[in-house]
Design an enzyme around this catalytic site. Structure first.
Site, PDB file in Angstrom:
ATOM      1  N   GLU A  17       0.837  -1.210   0.000  1.00 31.94           N
ATOM      2  CA  GLU A  17       0.000   0.000   0.000  1.00 31.94           C
ATOM      3  C   GLU A  17       0.870   1.258   0.000  1.00 31.94           C
ATOM      4  O   GLU A  17       1.845   1.343   0.733  1.00 31.94           O
ATOM      5  CB  GLU A  17      -0.892  -0.015   1.249  1.00 31.94           C
ATOM      6  CG  GLU A  17      -1.826   1.177   1.315  1.00 31.94           C
ATOM      7  CD  GLU A  17      -2.878   1.019   2.403  1.00 31.94           C
ATOM      8  OE1 GLU A  17      -3.492  -0.064   2.491  1.00 31.94           O
ATOM      9  OE2 GLU A  17      -3.063   1.973   3.174  1.00 31.94           O
ATOM     10  N   TYR A  49      -6.539   7.258  -0.534  1.00 30.54           N
ATOM     11  CA  TYR A  49      -7.333   8.398  -0.997  1.00 30.54           C
ATOM     12  C   TYR A  49      -7.505   9.340   0.188  1.00 30.54           C
ATOM     13  O   TYR A  49      -7.957   8.912   1.258  1.00 30.54           O
ATOM     14  CB  TYR A  49      -8.695   7.871  -1.449  1.00 30.54           C
ATOM     15  CG  TYR A  49      -9.592   8.856  -2.144  1.00 30.54           C
ATOM     16  CD1 TYR A  49      -9.389   9.180  -3.479  1.00 30.54           C
ATOM     17  CD2 TYR A  49     -10.676   9.430  -1.474  1.00 30.54           C
ATOM     18  CE1 TYR A  49     -10.237  10.066  -4.131  1.00 30.54           C
ATOM     19  CE2 TYR A  49     -11.524  10.302  -2.131  1.00 30.54           C
ATOM     20  CZ  TYR A  49     -11.301  10.612  -3.459  1.00 30.54           C
ATOM     21  OH  TYR A  49     -12.141  11.482  -4.113  1.00 30.54           O
ATOM     22  N   ASP A 158     -20.004  -4.004  15.085  1.00 31.46           N
ATOM     23  CA  ASP A 158     -18.901  -3.894  14.129  1.00 31.46           C
ATOM     24  C   ASP A 158     -18.899  -5.107  13.193  1.00 31.46           C
ATOM     25  O   ASP A 158     -18.829  -4.968  11.967  1.00 31.46           O
ATOM     26  CB  ASP A 158     -17.570  -3.825  14.902  1.00 31.46           C
ATOM     27  CG  ASP A 158     -16.386  -3.603  13.972  1.00 31.46           C
ATOM     28  OD1 ASP A 158     -15.968  -2.439  13.826  1.00 31.46           O
ATOM     29  OD2 ASP A 158     -15.893  -4.584  13.386  1.00 31.46           O
ATOM     30  N   GLN A 175      -7.127  -3.335   8.933  1.00 31.17           N
ATOM     31  CA  GLN A 175      -6.260  -2.362   9.600  1.00 31.17           C
ATOM     32  C   GLN A 175      -5.059  -3.145  10.148  1.00 31.17           C
ATOM     33  O   GLN A 175      -5.162  -4.356  10.371  1.00 31.17           O
ATOM     34  CB  GLN A 175      -7.073  -1.727  10.747  1.00 31.17           C
ATOM     35  CG  GLN A 175      -6.438  -0.542  11.391  1.00 31.17           C
ATOM     36  CD  GLN A 175      -6.032   0.516  10.372  1.00 31.17           C
ATOM     37  OE1 GLN A 175      -4.875   0.512   9.928  1.00 31.17           O
ATOM     38  NE2 GLN A 175      -6.935   1.395   9.994  1.00 31.17           N
TER      39      GLN A 175
HETATM   40  P1  FAD Z   1     -17.468   1.779   7.236  1.00 31.48           P
HETATM   41  O1  FAD Z   1     -17.870   0.465   6.695  1.00 31.48           O
HETATM   42  O2  FAD Z   1     -17.905   2.984   6.517  1.00 31.48           O
HETATM   43  O3  FAD Z   1     -17.954   1.850   8.760  1.00 31.48           O
HETATM   44  C1  FAD Z   1     -17.650   2.966   9.595  1.00 31.48           C
HETATM   45  C2  FAD Z   1     -18.397   2.784  10.926  1.00 31.48           C
HETATM   46  O4  FAD Z   1     -19.796   2.801  10.717  1.00 31.48           O
HETATM   47  C3  FAD Z   1     -18.106   1.444  11.621  1.00 31.48           C
HETATM   48  O5  FAD Z   1     -18.110   1.686  12.988  1.00 31.48           O
HETATM   49  C4  FAD Z   1     -19.262   0.565  11.196  1.00 31.48           C
HETATM   50  O6  FAD Z   1     -19.550  -0.453  12.147  1.00 31.48           O
HETATM   51  C5  FAD Z   1     -20.396   1.568  11.090  1.00 31.48           C
HETATM   52  N1  FAD Z   1     -21.332   1.236  10.000  1.00 31.48           N
HETATM   53  C6  FAD Z   1     -21.008   0.749   8.773  1.00 31.48           C
HETATM   54  N2  FAD Z   1     -22.113   0.617   8.021  1.00 31.48           N
HETATM   55  C7  FAD Z   1     -23.140   1.049   8.778  1.00 31.48           C
HETATM   56  C8  FAD Z   1     -24.535   1.174   8.546  1.00 31.48           C
HETATM   57  N3  FAD Z   1     -25.087   0.817   7.368  1.00 31.48           N
HETATM   58  N4  FAD Z   1     -25.323   1.669   9.558  1.00 31.48           N
HETATM   59  C9  FAD Z   1     -24.773   2.024  10.752  1.00 31.48           C
HETATM   60  N5  FAD Z   1     -23.444   1.920  11.025  1.00 31.48           N
HETATM   61  C10 FAD Z   1     -22.651   1.450  10.053  1.00 31.48           C
HETATM   62  N6  FAD Z   1      -9.165   6.255   5.073  1.00 31.48           N
HETATM   63  C11 FAD Z   1      -8.962   7.222   4.132  1.00 31.48           C
HETATM   64  O7  FAD Z   1      -9.360   8.383   4.344  1.00 31.48           O
HETATM   65  N7  FAD Z   1      -8.337   6.951   2.928  1.00 31.48           N
HETATM   66  C12 FAD Z   1      -7.893   5.690   2.637  1.00 31.48           C
HETATM   67  O8  FAD Z   1      -7.341   5.471   1.560  1.00 31.48           O
HETATM   68  C13 FAD Z   1      -8.089   4.642   3.607  1.00 31.48           C
HETATM   69  N8  FAD Z   1      -7.668   3.386   3.350  1.00 31.48           N
HETATM   70  C14 FAD Z   1      -7.907   2.395   4.290  1.00 31.48           C
HETATM   71  C15 FAD Z   1      -7.477   1.092   4.001  1.00 31.48           C
HETATM   72  C16 FAD Z   1      -7.679   0.071   4.924  1.00 31.48           C
HETATM   73  C17 FAD Z   1      -7.217  -1.334   4.575  1.00 31.48           C
HETATM   74  C18 FAD Z   1      -8.321   0.352   6.161  1.00 31.48           C
HETATM   75  C19 FAD Z   1      -8.524  -0.735   7.169  1.00 31.48           C
HETATM   76  C20 FAD Z   1      -8.748   1.640   6.459  1.00 31.48           C
HETATM   77  C21 FAD Z   1      -8.558   2.680   5.521  1.00 31.48           C
HETATM   78  N9  FAD Z   1      -8.980   3.995   5.762  1.00 31.48           N
HETATM   79  C22 FAD Z   1      -8.760   4.978   4.832  1.00 31.48           C
HETATM   80  C23 FAD Z   1      -9.654   4.351   7.021  1.00 31.48           C
HETATM   81  C24 FAD Z   1     -11.205   4.391   6.878  1.00 31.48           C
HETATM   82  O9  FAD Z   1     -11.588   5.456   6.057  1.00 31.48           O
HETATM   83  C25 FAD Z   1     -11.780   4.562   8.286  1.00 31.48           C
HETATM   84  O10 FAD Z   1     -11.736   3.329   8.953  1.00 31.48           O
HETATM   85  C26 FAD Z   1     -13.156   5.195   8.368  1.00 31.48           C
HETATM   86  O11 FAD Z   1     -13.331   5.661   9.714  1.00 31.48           O
HETATM   87  C27 FAD Z   1     -14.344   4.233   8.111  1.00 31.48           C
HETATM   88  O12 FAD Z   1     -14.382   3.721   6.845  1.00 31.48           O
HETATM   89  P2  FAD Z   1     -14.568   2.126   6.666  1.00 31.48           P
HETATM   90  O13 FAD Z   1     -14.795   1.879   5.237  1.00 31.48           O
HETATM   91  O14 FAD Z   1     -13.435   1.494   7.379  1.00 31.48           O
HETATM   92  O15 FAD Z   1     -15.888   1.773   7.528  1.00 31.48           O
END
Ligand code: FAD
Length: 287
Positions: A17, A49, A158, A175
């Site tokens: 990455e 991003y 979660d 993560q």
């Molecule tokens: P999401 O799936 O959006 O969930 C976020 C929170 O909301 C969680 O607590 C989940 O349980 C809850 N949730 C999910 N869906 C729902 C729903 N339908 N209703 C109610 N609650 C819900 N960040 C960046 O800015 N840029 C990057 O390039 C980036 N790359 C990453 C790569 C990896 C491998 C990882 C692990 C993380 C990365 N992140 C990045 C961080 C990520 O943006 C954060 O974790 C962010 O806080 C949440 O996005 P998510 O897609 O992880 O979670």
């Protein structure tokens, strides 16, 4: 280029990455890092991003450049918070036109300062997956948080939300974490919810304890006391810190592969040496 779903179906994947560079000098440095890592024949590499689209053009440039100019399959990270539908669709159309086949669908984080809040048609990664459903071109990955996402109400919530998005995606990347049991428990919990899609463990070889601790605080991951102790025992010698960091990452990788992980995803911080050393210690083949 290839779809990551197909690569995972064919066997173990090893991936790296990167973050989009902020300056011309950083761009040159990233080019050198990619050139140094290319002989390791990674299955794919991914490019992060910036929150709210702050690196939109640079992420797109780097992903497209990797796809065109190297022999490596790229994946674009994409966060949907602070974006309206038209922005996301035009970016996905452009990726599709450029032949990019892999997207990591992320929710992203809301701006900390209320003054930075922008209109948003999306809140969670699952909203972006709704959008991606219209595109057959992409293999879709999602983020997983072995030690539970910091905004999750509790562990069960979660895992339920993760299982729901992973059912609709091809794979997850975690993560970073430092103890294999976090990953193994996550995989077991997903299996109990009927989800057995590949979950790639995210590996961060420690090269600088302070930096890793700051990143861990933001992500909800814990740096265990034994890791801190092992690094602090050599704190005066940056070369020794790197050696110990690589040693711990190698031990973790070996445990994960032995336990059946479908591959390894290295957080490189845009540097090649710790990843190359971990790779060599694991005895993984290079070209
Ligand atoms: P999401 O799936 O959006 O969930 C976020 C929170 O909301 C969680 O607590 C989940 O349980 C809850 N949730 C999910 N869906 C729902 C729903 N339908 N209703 C109610 N609650 C819900 N960040 C960046 O800015 N840029 C990057 O390039 C980036 N790359 C990453 C790569 C990896 C491998 C990882 C692990 C993380 C990365 N992140 C990045 C961080 C990520 O943006 C954060 O974790 C962010 O806080 C949440 O996005 P998510 O897609 O992880 O979670």
């Amino acid at each position: 280029m290839a779809r990551i779903a197909d690569l995972l179906a064919a066997g173990l994947t090893f991936s790296f990455e990167f973050s989009p560079p902020k300056t011309d000098a950083a761009q040159l440095s990233l080019g050198r890092t990619i050139a140094e890592l290319e002989p390791l024949a990674p299955s794919f590499v991914s490019v992060t991003y910036g929150a709210g689209g702050s690196t939109r053009a640079r992420t797109q440039q780097v992903v497209t450049w990797i796809g065109k100019e190297t022999g490596i399959t790229p994946m674009a990270h994409l966060t949907c918070q602070s974006h309206v539908r038209a922005e996301i669709r035009s970016l996905l159309d452009e990726y599709q036109a450029a032949g990019i086949e892999n997207i990591l669908a992320l929710g992203g984080d809301p701006p900390k300062d209320p003054a930075d809040v922008k209109p948003s048609d999306y809140a969670y990664a699952s909203d972006l997956i709704d959008e991606l459903d219209a595109y057959e071109a992409f293999s879709v990955g999602v983020a997983a948080h072995p030690e539970v996402h910091p905004r999750s109400a509790d562990r069960a919530t979660d895992r339920r939300e993760l299982a729901a998005k992973l059912r609709r995606a091809d794979f997850a990347i975690t993560q970073f974490f430092f103890e294999a049991e976090h990953y193994l428990r996550l995989v077991d919990e997903l299996a109990a919810l009927g989800v057995d899609k590949p979950v790639l463990p995210g590996i961060m070889p420690i090269t600088n304890l302070g930096l890793v601790q700051r990143m861990a605080d933001l992500s909800g991951a814990a740096v265990p006391p034994w890791v801190v102790e092992r690094v602090e025992s050599v704190a005066d010698d940056p070369e020794e810190i790197r050696r110990v960091g690589v040693e711990m990452a190698t031990e973790l990788c070996a445990d994960l592969l032995e336990a059946g992980a479908p591959g390894l995803h290295f957080y490189t911080l845009n540097r090649s040496s710790a990843t190359r050393q971990s790779y060599a210690s694991l005895g993984l083949p290079t070209r």
